[in-house]
Design an enzyme around this catalytic site. Structure first.
Site, PDB file in Angstrom:
ATOM      1  N   ASP A  25       0.829  -1.205   0.000  1.00  0.00           N
ATOM      2  CA  ASP A  25       0.000   0.000   0.000  1.00  0.00           C
ATOM      3  C   ASP A  25       0.870   1.264   0.000  1.00  0.00           C
ATOM      4  OD1 ASP A  25      -2.285   1.503   0.044  1.00  0.00           O
ATOM      5  OD2 ASP A  25      -2.727   1.186   2.160  1.00  0.00           O
ATOM      6  N   HIS A  42       3.009   3.348  -8.903  1.00  0.00           N
ATOM      7  CA  HIS A  42       2.790   1.926  -9.183  1.00  0.00           C
ATOM      8  C   HIS A  42       4.015   1.314  -9.880  1.00  0.00           C
ATOM      9  CE1 HIS A  42      -1.220   2.207  -7.698  1.00  0.00           C
ATOM     10  NE2 HIS A  42      -1.708   2.899  -8.706  1.00  0.00           N
ATOM     11  N   LEU A 136      11.146 -20.519  -4.145  1.00  0.00           N
ATOM     12  CA  LEU A 136      10.124 -19.660  -3.531  1.00  0.00           C
ATOM     13  C   LEU A 136       8.798 -19.762  -4.296  1.00  0.00           C
ATOM     14  CD1 LEU A 136      10.335 -16.614  -1.679  1.00  0.00           C
ATOM     15  CD2 LEU A 136       9.320 -16.086  -3.869  1.00  0.00           C
TER      16      LEU A 136
HETATM   17  C1  FPP Z   1      -1.765   0.294  -3.328  1.00  0.00           C
HETATM   18  O1  FPP Z   1      -1.318   1.603  -3.471  1.00  0.00           O
HETATM   19  C2  FPP Z   1      -1.285  -0.545  -4.395  1.00  0.00           C
HETATM   20  C3  FPP Z   1      -2.075  -1.082  -5.378  1.00  0.00           C
HETATM   21  C4  FPP Z   1      -3.507  -0.848  -5.499  1.00  0.00           C
HETATM   22  C5  FPP Z   1      -1.514  -1.922  -6.407  1.00  0.00           C
HETATM   23  C6  FPP Z   1      -0.286  -2.674  -6.013  1.00  0.00           C
HETATM   24  C7  FPP Z   1       0.459  -3.009  -7.205  1.00  0.00           C
HETATM   25  C8  FPP Z   1       1.797  -2.948  -7.336  1.00  0.00           C
HETATM   26  C9  FPP Z   1       2.729  -2.620  -6.274  1.00  0.00           C
HETATM   27  C10 FPP Z   1       2.427  -3.222  -8.600  1.00  0.00           C
HETATM   28  C11 FPP Z   1       1.670  -4.164  -9.420  1.00  0.00           C
HETATM   29  C12 FPP Z   1       2.282  -5.477  -9.449  1.00  0.00           C
HETATM   30  C13 FPP Z   1       1.799  -6.411 -10.264  1.00  0.00           C
HETATM   31  C14 FPP Z   1       2.441  -7.718 -10.345  1.00  0.00           C
HETATM   32  C15 FPP Z   1       0.617  -6.120 -11.079  1.00  0.00           C
HETATM   33  P1  FPP Z   1      -2.411   2.734  -3.575  1.00  0.00           P
HETATM   34  O2  FPP Z   1      -2.571   3.072  -5.007  1.00  0.00           O
HETATM   35  O3  FPP Z   1      -3.663   2.288  -2.906  1.00  0.00           O
HETATM   36  O4  FPP Z   1      -1.714   3.887  -2.791  1.00  0.00           O
HETATM   37  P2  FPP Z   1      -2.430   5.022  -1.960  1.00  0.00           P
HETATM   38  O5  FPP Z   1      -3.217   4.331  -0.870  1.00  0.00           O
HETATM   39  O6  FPP Z   1      -1.293   5.800  -1.445  1.00  0.00           O
HETATM   40  O7  FPP Z   1      -3.291   5.778  -2.913  1.00  0.00           O
END
Ligand code: FPP
Length: 251
Positions: A25, A42, A136
């Protein structure tokens, strides 16, 4: 730090959790803090993911589950959903060969129906290519929600009852667990959530029954080996306190 150094750095460091699940997150906030578009957060999140998989393997963690796209993420703007789908496409296309070479086995949990066909095919390809690897295990939770997973399990059980393969008295916790998306994967020992938020957000609700939860303030794009080690040390301290209590009652 090598695995040997990591193990020497703490008397109980050998007690590395077998299965670590991660709620990645804070990508958006990481980007906002730098005046960058959320998409950049991202993208940097994928780099953090690569670092984390490598570090986890070196530390002797056997299974890493990542929450990469939640069933609720569809409610984000279409452009961001498209960006996250694009990231998965690029992750599989760019990183699958390397993961395979590193003996990583990829598993996918979540709802496949409703995904774009090429995404579905990439997920199958990742699982198929790596199915005989014994390093893994990387469990990718994609289009995943825990309540939805439990509903799917209940539907599968109901279907088996309807077909006469199971009776009502066969249904217990073990049986329901066997109808979840990845029944052979043991429950996570440790669940880490980054960015300071302290909730599970519909992630692995069934499997988290006895997991230790560690919340770290770091935004996911900044997550690295040191953050992972520190979360594992917190997990180990909880285990150590439990050990102390047992020793006291026994003396
Ligand atoms: C949360 O940050 C993250 C996500 C919704 C997506 C997580 C995805 C990745 C780290 C990369 C993708 C990896 C693959 C394999 C597809 P947020 O956008 O909710 O952050 P915020 O809460 O600060 O807005």
């Amino acid at each position: 730090m090598s695995e040997a150094e990591f193990q020497q750095s703490s008397p109980t460091a050998f007690d590395v959790p077998r299965h670590v699940a991660i709620i990645m997150d804070g990508n958006g906030r990481w980007a906002a803090a730098r005046g960058l578009p959320r998409a950049e957060g991202h993208r940097r999140g994928v780099e953090a993911l690569r670092r984390t998989i490598r570090a986890a393997g070196e530390m002797g963690i056997r299974i890493v589950t990542i929450f990469s796209f939640s069933a609720e993420n569809w409610s984000r703007p279409a452009s961001e959903v498209g960006e996250l789908m694009g990231l998965l496409r690029r992750f599989v296309r760019n990183d699958l060969a390397e993961l395979h070479k590193s003996n990583v086995r990829v598993r996918v949990i979540g709802e496949r129906a409703g995904l774009e066909p090429d995404i579905g095919r990439l997920l199958v390809e990742a699982e198929e290519l790596t199915k005989d690897n014994d390093g893994l295990i990387l469990v990718v939770a994609f289009n995943y929600g825990a309540r939805q997973e439990i509903v799917r399990a209940a539907q599968r059980v109901a279907q088996a009852v309807k077909q006469g393969e199971l009776g009502l008295s066969d249904i217990d916790m073990d049986l329901l667990g066997r109808f979840l998306d990845a029944p052979d994967i043991p429950d996570p020992d440790l669940i880490i959530r980054t960015s300071g938020e302290q909730r599970l957000s519909n992630f692995l609700l069934w499997q988290a029954a006895y997991s230790e939860l560690v919340f770290v303030p770091t935004y996911w794009p900044d997550f690295d080996r040191a953050t992972l080690e520190s979360a594992i040390r917190e997990y180990q301290q909880r285990e150590r306190r439990f050990g102390g209590l047992v020793a006291q009652t026994g003396s």
